[in-house]
Design a protein around this motif. Structure first.
Motif, mmCIF file in Angstrom:
data_model
loop_
_atom_site.group_PDB
_atom_site.id
_atom_site.type_symbol
_atom_site.label_atom_id
_atom_site.label_comp_id
_atom_site.label_asym_id
_atom_site.label_seq_id
_atom_site.Cartn_x
_atom_site.Cartn_y
_atom_site.Cartn_z
ATOM 1 N N GLY A 1 0.805 -1.212 0.000
ATOM 2 C CA GLY A 1 0.000 0.000 0.000
ATOM 3 C C GLY A 1 0.840 1.264 0.000
ATOM 4 N N TRP A 2 0.202 2.367 -0.386
ATOM 5 C CA TRP A 2 0.837 3.679 -0.493
ATOM 6 C C TRP A 2 0.122 4.711 0.379
ATOM 7 N N TRP A 3 0.866 5.733 0.758
ATOM 8 C CA TRP A 3 0.278 7.029 1.129
ATOM 9 C C TRP A 3 1.246 8.082 0.641
ATOM 10 N N VAL A 4 0.775 8.945 -0.252
ATOM 11 C CA VAL A 4 1.636 9.969 -0.842
ATOM 12 C C VAL A 4 0.948 11.320 -0.757
ATOM 13 N N GLY A 5 1.742 12.375 -0.646
ATOM 14 C CA GLY A 5 1.170 13.715 -0.595
ATOM 15 C C GLY A 5 2.135 14.720 -0.024
ATOM 16 N N TRP A 6 1.601 15.752 0.580
ATOM 17 C CA TRP A 6 2.462 16.751 1.201
ATOM 18 C C TRP A 6 1.681 17.549 2.246
ATOM 19 N N VAL A 7 2.448 18.176 3.145
ATOM 20 C CA VAL A 7 1.891 19.110 4.123
ATOM 21 C C VAL A 7 2.381 20.498 3.746
ATOM 22 N N GLU A 8 1.454 21.413 3.547
ATOM 23 C CA GLU A 8 1.811 22.793 3.205
ATOM 24 C C GLU A 8 1.926 23.636 4.462
ATOM 25 N N TRP A 9 3.049 24.299 4.579
ATOM 26 C CA TRP A 9 3.278 25.273 5.654
ATOM 27 C C TRP A 9 3.609 26.621 5.020
ATOM 28 N N PRO A 10 3.461 27.715 5.741
ATOM 29 C CA PRO A 10 3.832 29.018 5.184
ATOM 30 C C PRO A 10 5.292 29.042 4.702
ATOM 31 N N SER A 11 6.147 28.264 5.362
ATOM 32 C CA SER A 11 7.567 28.241 4.996
ATOM 33 C C SER A 11 7.871 27.280 3.848
ATOM 34 N N GLY A 12 6.875 26.479 3.431
ATOM 35 C CA GLY A 12 7.097 25.570 2.318
ATOM 36 C C GLY A 12 6.444 24.216 2.542
ATOM 37 N N PRO A 13 6.383 23.384 1.504
ATOM 38 C CA PRO A 13 5.759 22.066 1.626
ATOM 39 C C PRO A 13 6.733 20.997 2.124
#
Length: 265
Positions: free
Chosen positions: A216-228
């Motif tokens: 299985g996978w989990w892919v993505g990102w967390v966006e912060w004001p300082s960058g992802p």
């Protein structure tokens, strides 16, 4: 002539972004996999720093290609939007009446619910309308994995030959974040909107799970004001459904450890 030779040496010898010296192996992240009795890999690219920091647990596996399973709904959505198969997130796809094992699949869907519920039948419809030739054209356009949508039976992104590595997943996600894919910016923004899993005042988590059966996978990102902070996790799932929670659990533990998610998340 000497300048040309030096240029060619630079082009062909300098390694790609995920193998440079600034990459950091994270053998200590094994504790997060051991905690859930899981085997796999995670690649994290923290763009809050400059230059961005690349951290890898199990580098060999991070560069090995696997079926993208439902993580393919990310680029597949762009294909469908670009081809005019879906107008917006409000268009309704009537349920075909076929009872499936996951109850949320047994109802009408729109683009947002099809992504959230991972409704394969909606995307199988897109695949049928697109056809193999058009699909190959799109895969080449975004240089996605091995660019092979062939299958003997079943969805090519689950049961077929299409395959992608964790490192390639990250490369694709980085382009999506920057609206740098060869699709309308409006479509890329819509896709990112329906990928939201969780959000608070100063951060947004956008991600997609995937499951082939064996892994299985989990892919993505967390966006912060300082960058992802991008992530791509791939784990074995020998216990099948019982293992699925481990995908998000491991990623969340890793992200909390590097302060990319609050400790209470």
């Amino acid at each position: 002539m000497k300048i040309l030779i030096l240029f060619l040496l630079f082009v062909f010898i300098v390694p790609d972004g995920f193998t440079q010296e600034r990459n950091e192996a994270k053998p200590e992240w094994k504790i997060f996999f051991d905690k859930y009795d899981a085997t796999g890999t995670i690649l994290v690219v923290d763009a809050r720093e400059s230059p961005e920091k690349i951290s890898i647990y199990n580098k060999e596996r991070a560069n090995k290609r696997y079926s993208p399973a439902s993580t393919f709904k990310i680029p597949h959505t762009l294909f469908a939007l670009d081809a005019g198969l879906v107008k917006d997130e409000f268009q309704v796809f009537p349920w075909d009446g076929v009872k499936r094992g996951f109850e949320p699949h047994n109802q009408d869907q729109n683009l947002r619910s099809a992504m959230r519920n991972s409704a394969l039948w909606v995307y199988a419809g897109f695949a049928k309308e697109l056809g193999e030739e058009k699909t190959i054209s799109y895969l080449k356009k975004i240089d996605y994995g091995n660019i092979d949508p062939s299958t003997e039976s079943g969805a090519y992104w689950v049961d077929g030959k299409l395959a992608i590595s964790a490192s390639e997943q990250i490369t694709f996600l980085q382009k999506l974040f920057h609206n740098d894919l060869p699709f309308q910016i409006e479509h890329q923004r819509l896709l990112k909107d329906i990928l939201i899993v969780e959000a608070e005042k100063d951060w947004i988590l956008r991600a997609k799970t995937g499951w082939e059966g064996r892994y299985g996978w989990w892919v993505g990102w967390v966006e912060w004001p300082s960058g992802p902070v991008y992530f791509a996790l791939n784990i074995d799932t020998p216990n099948r459904l019982q293992d699925l929670y481990k995908r998000e659990a491991i990623v969340r533990d890793v992200l909390k450890a590097i302060q990319a998610l609050p400790l209470n998340k």
